[in-house]
Design a protein around this motif. Structure first.
Motif, mmCIF file in Angstrom:
data_model
loop_
_atom_site.group_PDB
_atom_site.id
_atom_site.type_symbol
_atom_site.label_atom_id
_atom_site.label_comp_id
_atom_site.label_asym_id
_atom_site.label_seq_id
_atom_site.Cartn_x
_atom_site.Cartn_y
_atom_site.Cartn_z
ATOM 1 N N LEU A 35 12.702 10.538 58.986
ATOM 2 C CA LEU A 35 12.522 10.299 57.551
ATOM 3 C C LEU A 35 12.862 8.861 57.183
ATOM 4 O O LEU A 35 12.141 8.209 56.415
ATOM 5 C CB LEU A 35 13.384 11.268 56.756
ATOM 6 N N SER A 36 13.970 8.360 57.738
ATOM 7 C CA SER A 36 14.386 6.990 57.429
ATOM 8 C C SER A 36 13.376 5.974 57.937
ATOM 9 O O SER A 36 13.001 5.028 57.218
ATOM 10 C CB SER A 36 15.762 6.734 58.041
ATOM 11 N N TRP A 38 10.186 6.451 58.674
ATOM 12 C CA TRP A 38 8.916 6.577 57.963
ATOM 13 C C TRP A 38 8.965 5.804 56.646
ATOM 14 O O TRP A 38 8.024 5.062 56.307
ATOM 15 C CB TRP A 38 8.605 8.042 57.720
ATOM 16 N N GLY A 39 10.040 5.965 55.902
ATOM 17 C CA GLY A 39 10.172 5.227 54.646
ATOM 18 C C GLY A 39 10.254 3.731 54.865
ATOM 19 O O GLY A 39 9.659 2.947 54.112
ATOM 20 N N ASN A 101 17.881 3.051 49.886
ATOM 21 C CA ASN A 101 16.848 3.781 49.149
ATOM 22 C C ASN A 101 16.856 3.441 47.668
ATOM 23 O O ASN A 101 15.785 3.338 47.052
ATOM 24 C CB ASN A 101 17.055 5.286 49.342
ATOM 25 N N THR A 185 5.895 6.290 64.062
ATOM 26 C CA THR A 185 5.948 5.964 62.630
ATOM 27 C C THR A 185 5.449 4.559 62.354
ATOM 28 O O THR A 185 4.927 4.292 61.263
ATOM 29 C CB THR A 185 7.385 6.119 62.101
ATOM 30 N N TRP A 212 8.855 8.844 47.227
ATOM 31 C CA TRP A 212 9.165 9.253 48.592
ATOM 32 C C TRP A 212 10.617 8.916 48.937
ATOM 33 O O TRP A 212 11.334 9.737 49.523
ATOM 34 C CB TRP A 212 8.220 8.575 49.580
ATOM 35 N N ASN A 213 11.059 7.707 48.595
ATOM 36 C CA ASN A 213 12.422 7.299 48.935
ATOM 37 C C ASN A 213 13.461 8.110 48.165
ATOM 38 O O ASN A 213 14.556 8.353 48.681
ATOM 39 C CB ASN A 213 12.606 5.807 48.656
ATOM 40 N N SER A 216 13.430 11.439 50.045
ATOM 41 C CA SER A 216 13.933 11.226 51.390
ATOM 42 C C SER A 216 15.432 10.938 51.387
ATOM 43 O O SER A 216 16.153 11.371 52.296
ATOM 44 C CB SER A 216 13.182 10.073 52.053
ATOM 45 N N GLU A 220 17.937 12.983 53.697
ATOM 46 C CA GLU A 220 18.701 12.278 54.716
ATOM 47 C C GLU A 220 20.200 12.426 54.485
ATOM 48 O O GLU A 220 20.988 12.527 55.434
ATOM 49 C CB GLU A 220 18.319 10.802 54.726
#
Length: 578
Positions: A35-36, A38-39, A101, A185, A212-213, A216, A220
């Motif tokens: 997840l991290s 990807w962002g 984020n 990613t 998204w962030n 996420s 996370e």
């Protein structure tokens, strides 16, 4: 009746093992890292495109952003690592996650406002308000990158080691899996956000990344908490720096509790009591002001004194290269007639060979040991880069040493055009955004009556064949040095040493951009290729020196299959235990 019961028990055992893996700390760490990453990849791709869109299809803001990011990590890498060392693991991970984020969300909202009201902002205060928005965007994006650096040091250099425990094979497998996640990613995330920006708009892209962030960050945060709960060792940080800070706080509390009564003090003692706090305040203020500089100095000194110093320097030297899929190599590919679809296929092939490199790392490490894996990986990378050297002298190569590499710079200095049009036609960094872009694909020329002159693809084909093949050795070598740093750096210095390592990587990366700025014309790209291969060779020579110091004459011993033991480490070939 016994057979169906056994089958049912085996099915439950399979499902139970699968469920236990999906709820294990290792899998939750992978999920959080996915997840991290990807962002991060979406944001790094999008912010460069957004800055180009904002400044009228010019790379000025993108170049400024890259310079600020590289300079910040170079100067603050040791300080960030020291902060990671001095604080509890969970606090560091949660703080860096929230700051990263939140910065991206704030920067995305600010970019949305700029895109929506750019005309009005340009009319206010003679455009200074818009310039202030640009500065804020770059500043906040830089804060997000610094927080991302802290997150990377915390999770990939510290938490992974603790979760793996004493099992070095498990640590190698976890490092390889994390690198595979990075590779995937790095390709898929830009493709996803690129489609959203293509079929939507920059405003929709900013809103999507901000949303998204936000989601996420919450996911996370929960995953980090779960990993922390499932790994009790993360709560115990055997850091002398943490203990020293706790002892100082206890001493300060004891001093405050054991103050003598003022009535029994003599006059001279009262006078000293008046002056001593002032002197302590002055000393403490000076010490606090000098603390970042001392931390910077101590970090680099500690990095130099590490037994794996040469291995870390070897990895940093690999960043001084134009042989990668960045904007420089992409711009050169455009001048040689490669289309965007061809480049996307080449990037996909690069991702595949990168994943093969992670597989090769785990196999070589089990068979030959960690240190020898780095030697084999270096030889494989250099052997692949020989194709890049040959490509410089093949048909289709624009290499022309009679053309001065400084001709474009001198022309630029004496040119009086506005900034967006200052870049010469041969500048690699500006080519994809100039009005002559169709000619870069060899589809048309400036004169419609003339037929395009196709460029032979022998040279560029060999170049990219070497670059793609070299990714196997590159990523295997990267994982080798990463695990060497994990295993040989003590826990109390893990953050600051990896922070300095990031600074070294950014320093050499910055030098490679400066090298391109000094020689931006396509005729000089062959010279840049030769310089890049030279730096890669110097890096691997440094690593060979480290391997020779570590293993001595045994560095050339052949590798043989080693039976699995309790520790899963080869007792005869594993040089990481030296």
């Amino acid at each position: 009746m016994a057979r169906p019961a056994a089958e049912q028990q085996s099915k439950q055992g399979c499902c139970g093992s699968c469920a236990s893996y999906l709820t294990s700390a290792k899998f939750l760490l992978y999920l959080g890292h996915s997840l991290s990453t990807w962002g991060d990849r979406m944001w790094h791709f999008a912010v460069s495109v957004f800055l180009v869109e904002l400044y009228g299809n010019s790379l000025l803001l993108t170049a400024v952003y890259g310079l600020v990011v590289a300079g910040s990590v170079l100067l603050l890498g040791a300080i960030i690592g020291d902060w990671v060392d001095k604080n509890p693991r969970l606090k560091v991970a949660q703080t860096s996650l929230i700051v990263q984020n939140a910065s991206v969300i704030l920067c995305g909202i600010l970019l949305m406002m700029v895109f929506l009201f750019k005309t009005q902002l340009l009319a206010l205060y003679h455009g200074w308000l818009l310039t202030l928005c640009y500065i804020l965007v770059i500043t906040i994006a830089n804060i997000a990158n610094l927080a991302s650096t802290a997150t990377s040091i915390t999770i990939q250099r510290d938490w992974v080691v603790v979760v793996a425990g004493e099992n070095r094979s498990k640590l190698a497998d976890m490092n390889a899996t994390i690198r595979r996640i990075d590779q995937l990613t790095n390709i898929l995330a830009p493709m996803a956000v690129g489609q959203i920006m293509t079929f939507g708009s920059p405003v929709i892209g900013c809103g999507f990344i901000s949303g998204w962030n936000l989601i996420s960050m919450c996911a996370e945060y929960m995953l980090l908490w779960k990993v922390y709960q499932k790994t009790p060792a993360l709560a115990h940080k055997s850091s002398s720096k943490v203990e020293e800070s706790e002892l100082k706080q206890l001493n300060m509390q004891k001093d405050g509790e054991s103050k003598p009564n003022e009535g029994v003090q003599l006059i001279g003692e009262k006078d000293m009591a008046v002056f001593e706090p002032k002197l302590e305040e002055e000393v403490s203020c000076v010490a606090r002001m000098a603390e970042p500089f001392s931390t910077f100095r101590d970090g680099w000194v500690a990095y130099y004194n590490q037994p794996v110093f040469l291995a870390g320097m070897a990895l940093a030297f690999l960043y001084m290269t134009v042989l990668g899929f960045d904007c420089i190599t992409t711009g050169y590919a455009y001048t040689q007639g490669l289309s965007g679809s061809t480049l996307s296929l080449l990037m996909g092939g690069s991702a595949i060979t990168g994943i093969l490199g992670t597989v090769a790392f785990t196999w070589l490490r089990r068979r030959c040991g960690l240190v020898r894996t780095g030697i084999i990986s270096g030889v494989a990378q250099l052997a692949s880069l020989v194709l890049c050297v040959i490509s410089v002298f093949m048909p289709g190569s624009p290499l022309d040493l009679t053309v001065s590499p400084f001709a474009d710079i001198s022309a630029r200095l004496f040119e009086s055009n506005p900034l967006p049009t200052m870049a010469p036609q041969g500048d690699l960094l500006e080519m994809p955004f100039t009005t002559g872009m169709p000619s870069l694909f060899n589809e048309s020329t400036s004169d419609p009556g003339l037929a395009p002159n196709p460029v032979p693809i022998v040279s560029v084909s060999l170049l990219f064949a070497g670059v793609i093949a070299a990714r196997i050795g590159l990523w295997s070598f990267d994982l080798t040095v990463t695990q060497l740093l994990q295993e040989n750096v003590i826990e109390s210095e893990r953050g600051i040493i990896n922070g300095v390592q990031n600074s070294m990587n950014y320093l050499l990366d910055l030098l490679h951009f400066i090298m391109v700025i000094l020689a931006p014309n396509p005729e000089a790209f062959g010279l840049l290729v030769l310089i890049s291969v030279s730096f890669v060779a110097m890096g691997h020579l440094m690593y060979f020196r480290y391997a020779h110091q570590t293993l001595g004459r045994n560095v050339f011993l052949c590798c043989s299959p080693v039976p699995k033991s309790v520790s899963d480490d080869p007792p005869a070939c594993d040089a990481s235990s030296v």
